[in-house]
Design a protein around this motif. Structure first.
Motif, PDB file in Angstrom:
ATOM      1  N   GLU A 211     -28.286  23.702  51.371  1.00  0.00           N
ATOM      2  CA  GLU A 211     -28.108  22.285  51.034  1.00  0.00           C
ATOM      3  C   GLU A 211     -29.361  21.663  50.428  1.00  0.00           C
ATOM      4  OE1 GLU A 211     -25.295  20.896  50.813  1.00  0.00           O
ATOM      5  OE2 GLU A 211     -24.196  22.543  51.738  1.00  0.00           O
ATOM      6  N   GLY A 212     -30.306  22.486  50.005  1.00  0.00           N
ATOM      7  CA  GLY A 212     -31.405  21.954  49.190  1.00  0.00           C
ATOM      8  C   GLY A 212     -32.736  21.753  49.884  1.00  0.00           C
ATOM      9  N   SER A 213     -32.871  22.221  51.120  1.00  0.00           N
ATOM     10  CA  SER A 213     -34.175  22.110  51.794  1.00  0.00           C
ATOM     11  C   SER A 213     -35.287  22.724  50.942  1.00  0.00           C
ATOM     12  CB  SER A 213     -34.113  22.843  53.142  1.00  0.00           C
ATOM     13  OG  SER A 213     -35.413  22.961  53.689  1.00  0.00           O
ATOM     14  N   THR A 214     -36.465  22.103  50.975  1.00  0.00           N
ATOM     15  CA  THR A 214     -37.634  22.719  50.322  1.00  0.00           C
ATOM     16  C   THR A 214     -38.679  23.150  51.339  1.00  0.00           C
ATOM     17  OG1 THR A 214     -38.978  20.727  50.036  1.00  0.00           O
ATOM     18  CG2 THR A 214     -37.325  21.178  48.330  1.00  0.00           C
ATOM     19  N   MET A 215     -38.426  22.852  52.623  1.00  0.00           N
ATOM     20  CA  MET A 215     -39.355  23.280  53.678  1.00  0.00           C
ATOM     21  C   MET A 215     -38.581  23.428  54.979  1.00  0.00           C
ATOM     22  SD  MET A 215     -42.787  21.449  55.223  1.00  0.00           S
ATOM     23  CE  MET A 215     -43.658  21.401  53.666  1.00  0.00           C
ATOM     24  N   VAL A 216     -38.666  24.627  55.574  1.00  0.00           N
ATOM     25  CA  VAL A 216     -38.051  24.810  56.888  1.00  0.00           C
ATOM     26  C   VAL A 216     -39.156  24.862  57.939  1.00  0.00           C
ATOM     27  CG1 VAL A 216     -35.939  25.894  56.051  1.00  0.00           C
ATOM     28  CG2 VAL A 216     -37.942  27.331  56.553  1.00  0.00           C
ATOM     29  N   ARG A 217     -38.848  24.366  59.132  1.00  0.00           N
ATOM     30  CA  ARG A 217     -39.826  24.275  60.227  1.00  0.00           C
ATOM     31  C   ARG A 217     -39.355  25.195  61.349  1.00  0.00           C
ATOM     32  NH1 ARG A 217     -37.619  19.293  59.388  1.00  0.00           N
ATOM     33  NH2 ARG A 217     -36.807  19.445  61.495  1.00  0.00           N
ATOM     34  N   ILE A 218     -40.035  26.319  61.509  1.00  0.00           N
ATOM     35  CA  ILE A 218     -39.538  27.352  62.422  1.00  0.00           C
ATOM     36  C   ILE A 218     -40.524  27.600  63.558  1.00  0.00           C
ATOM     37  CG2 ILE A 218     -38.648  29.708  62.602  1.00  0.00           C
ATOM     38  CD1 ILE A 218     -37.058  27.967  60.614  1.00  0.00           C
ATOM     39  N   GLY A 219     -40.044  27.421  64.787  1.00  0.00           N
ATOM     40  CA  GLY A 219     -40.866  27.699  65.965  1.00  0.00           C
ATOM     41  C   GLY A 219     -40.401  28.952  66.672  1.00  0.00           C
ATOM     42  N   THR A 220     -39.302  28.810  67.399  1.00  0.00           N
ATOM     43  CA  THR A 220     -38.806  29.864  68.281  1.00  0.00           C
ATOM     44  C   THR A 220     -38.666  31.226  67.605  1.00  0.00           C
ATOM     45  OG1 THR A 220     -37.555  28.130  69.401  1.00  0.00           O
ATOM     46  CG2 THR A 220     -36.959  30.404  69.921  1.00  0.00           C
ATOM     47  N   ASP A 221     -38.115  31.266  66.427  1.00  0.00           N
ATOM     48  CA  ASP A 221     -37.850  32.565  65.805  1.00  0.00           C
ATOM     49  C   ASP A 221     -39.105  33.237  65.255  1.00  0.00           C
ATOM     50  OD1 ASP A 221     -35.276  32.343  66.601  1.00  0.00           O
ATOM     51  OD2 ASP A 221     -34.393  32.189  64.611  1.00  0.00           O
ATOM     52  N   ILE A 222     -40.224  32.510  65.240  1.00  0.00           N
ATOM     53  CA  ILE A 222     -41.508  33.150  64.923  1.00  0.00           C
ATOM     54  C   ILE A 222     -42.263  33.485  66.199  1.00  0.00           C
ATOM     55  CG2 ILE A 222     -43.805  32.860  63.874  1.00  0.00           C
ATOM     56  CD1 ILE A 222     -42.472  31.124  61.721  1.00  0.00           C
ATOM     57  N   PHE A 223     -42.421  32.472  67.059  1.00  0.00           N
ATOM     58  CA  PHE A 223     -43.320  32.614  68.205  1.00  0.00           C
ATOM     59  C   PHE A 223     -42.629  33.041  69.496  1.00  0.00           C
ATOM     60  CE2 PHE A 223     -45.594  29.583  65.449  1.00  0.00           C
ATOM     61  CZ  PHE A 223     -46.852  30.164  65.430  1.00  0.00           C
ATOM     62  N   GLY A 224     -41.302  33.007  69.522  1.00  0.00           N
ATOM     63  CA  GLY A 224     -40.591  33.266  70.768  1.00  0.00           C
ATOM     64  C   GLY A 224     -40.395  31.982  71.547  1.00  0.00           C
ATOM     65  N   PRO A 225     -39.832  32.104  72.766  1.00  0.00           N
ATOM     66  CA  PRO A 225     -39.599  30.895  73.570  1.00  0.00           C
ATOM     67  C   PRO A 225     -40.911  30.186  73.869  1.00  0.00           C
ATOM     68  CG  PRO A 225     -38.916  32.894  74.761  1.00  0.00           C
ATOM     69  CD  PRO A 225     -39.431  33.333  73.436  1.00  0.00           C
ATOM     70  N   ARG A 226     -40.862  28.852  73.909  1.00  0.00           N
ATOM     71  CA  ARG A 226     -42.091  28.089  74.122  1.00  0.00           C
ATOM     72  C   ARG A 226     -42.589  28.224  75.553  1.00  0.00           C
ATOM     73  NH1 ARG A 226     -40.119  25.544  69.559  1.00  0.00           N
ATOM     74  NH2 ARG A 226     -38.378  24.425  70.467  1.00  0.00           N
ATOM     75  N   LYS A 227     -43.918  28.340  75.686  1.00  0.00           N
ATOM     76  CA  LYS A 227     -44.552  28.452  76.997  1.00  0.00           C
ATOM     77  C   LYS A 227     -44.636  27.050  77.606  1.00  0.00           C
ATOM     78  CE  LYS A 227     -46.410  32.751  75.973  1.00  0.00           C
ATOM     79  NZ  LYS A 227     -45.695  32.918  74.712  1.00  0.00           N
ATOM     80  N   LEU A 228     -44.518  27.009  78.919  1.00  0.00           N
ATOM     81  CA  LEU A 228     -44.616  25.725  79.590  1.00  0.00           C
ATOM     82  C   LEU A 228     -46.035  25.460  80.061  1.00  0.00           C
ATOM     83  CD1 LEU A 228     -41.318  26.074  81.613  1.00  0.00           C
ATOM     84  CD2 LEU A 228     -41.706  24.613  79.639  1.00  0.00           C
TER      85      LEU A 228
END
Ligand code: PLP
Length: 233
Positions: A211-228
């Motif tokens: 749908e035309g995004s020019t920037m995606v913001r990826i956390g989980t799928d790069i770094f894994g689940p977030r640490k608490l």
């Protein structure tokens, strides 16, 4: 290969495939690695694979990590809620702020941006599904905020950012991205020179690219689940 390296490789592949499937140039969509609640060493490992843009959503956490990574060339994006008492730190330590939804914050960032630095890049955050609890401008407010942003020194309006309503309905999500794209196109038609439509996260990057995004913001799928374990402010 450790998890983060595999994660980044997978995301790059997905992004490339999403571009091809959408008939878009591979490489035409920027990747922001969202490192919130992951330690500085995780950023260092991902940066070593030529990923230079990182997103954070808590000022104190971000400044602590930045202090550990001063030897790296990183483009820092702030993507969290901006509190008034944090604007000076943000203006001084970030290159982008994607989560602008108040003119007061815009004015503070403008006046507090150090003159030695280039303009702070700004995206207006749109609450595209008008969810009551969510940050972001109502779609009707975007035009006026863009007008104000364009008049302020020290900041450069680059585009729009959205986080659509959480849904398992693909067509509903597609419609949210489409409406954000329409707002973006409308601003460009009015003469704004924008180049950033920031939409798409781990779960919906393909849809956002289609749908035309020019920037995606990826956390989980790069770094894994977030640490608490990382202290939050
Ligand atoms: C955390 C966050 C992301 C990344 O989300 P993932 O689902 O982990 O990829 C993207 N954008 C914003 C604004 C975020 O706060």
């Amino acid at each position: 290969m450790n998890f983060k390296m595999q994660g980044l490789e997978n995301v790059r592949l997905r992004l490339r495939n999403a571009c091809v499937d959408a008939g878009r140039e591979p490489g035409s969509v920027a990747l922001l690695a969202v490192a919130k609640r992951h330690p500085a060493e995780a950023i260092r490992a991902v940066h070593a694979m030529e990923q230079h843009s990182f997103g954070e959503n808590e000022v104190r956490e971000a400044l602590a990590k930045q202090a550990e990574l001063t030897d790296l060339d990183i483009v820092w994006h702030f993507i969290g809620r901006v509190q008034s008492n944090k604007t000076r730190d943000i203006a001084g330590h970030f290159d982008w702020v994607q989560s602008i939804d108040r003119v007061k914050i815009l004015r503070r960032l403008s006046s507090q941006r150090p003159s030695a630095k280039q303009s702070l890049n700004i995206c207006l955050q749109v609450n595209i599904d008008s969810e009551p609890q969510k940050a972001g401008l109502h779609p009707d407010e975007v035009g006026e905020m863009a007008r104000q942003a364009n008049q302020l020194p020290g900041i450069k309006l680059r585009g729009l950012m959205c986080i659509p309503r959480a849904t398992t309905d693909t067509e509903e999500a597609r419609d949210s991205f489409r409406r954000t794209r329409a707002l973006y196109d409308a601003l460009r038609q009015q003469g704004y020179t924008l180049d950033t439509l920031s939409m798409g996260m781990s779960g919906d990057l393909e849809l956002a690219v289609s749908e035309g995004s020019t920037m995606v913001r990826i956390g989980t799928d790069i770094f894994g689940p977030r640490k608490l374990g990382i202290e939050r402010n």
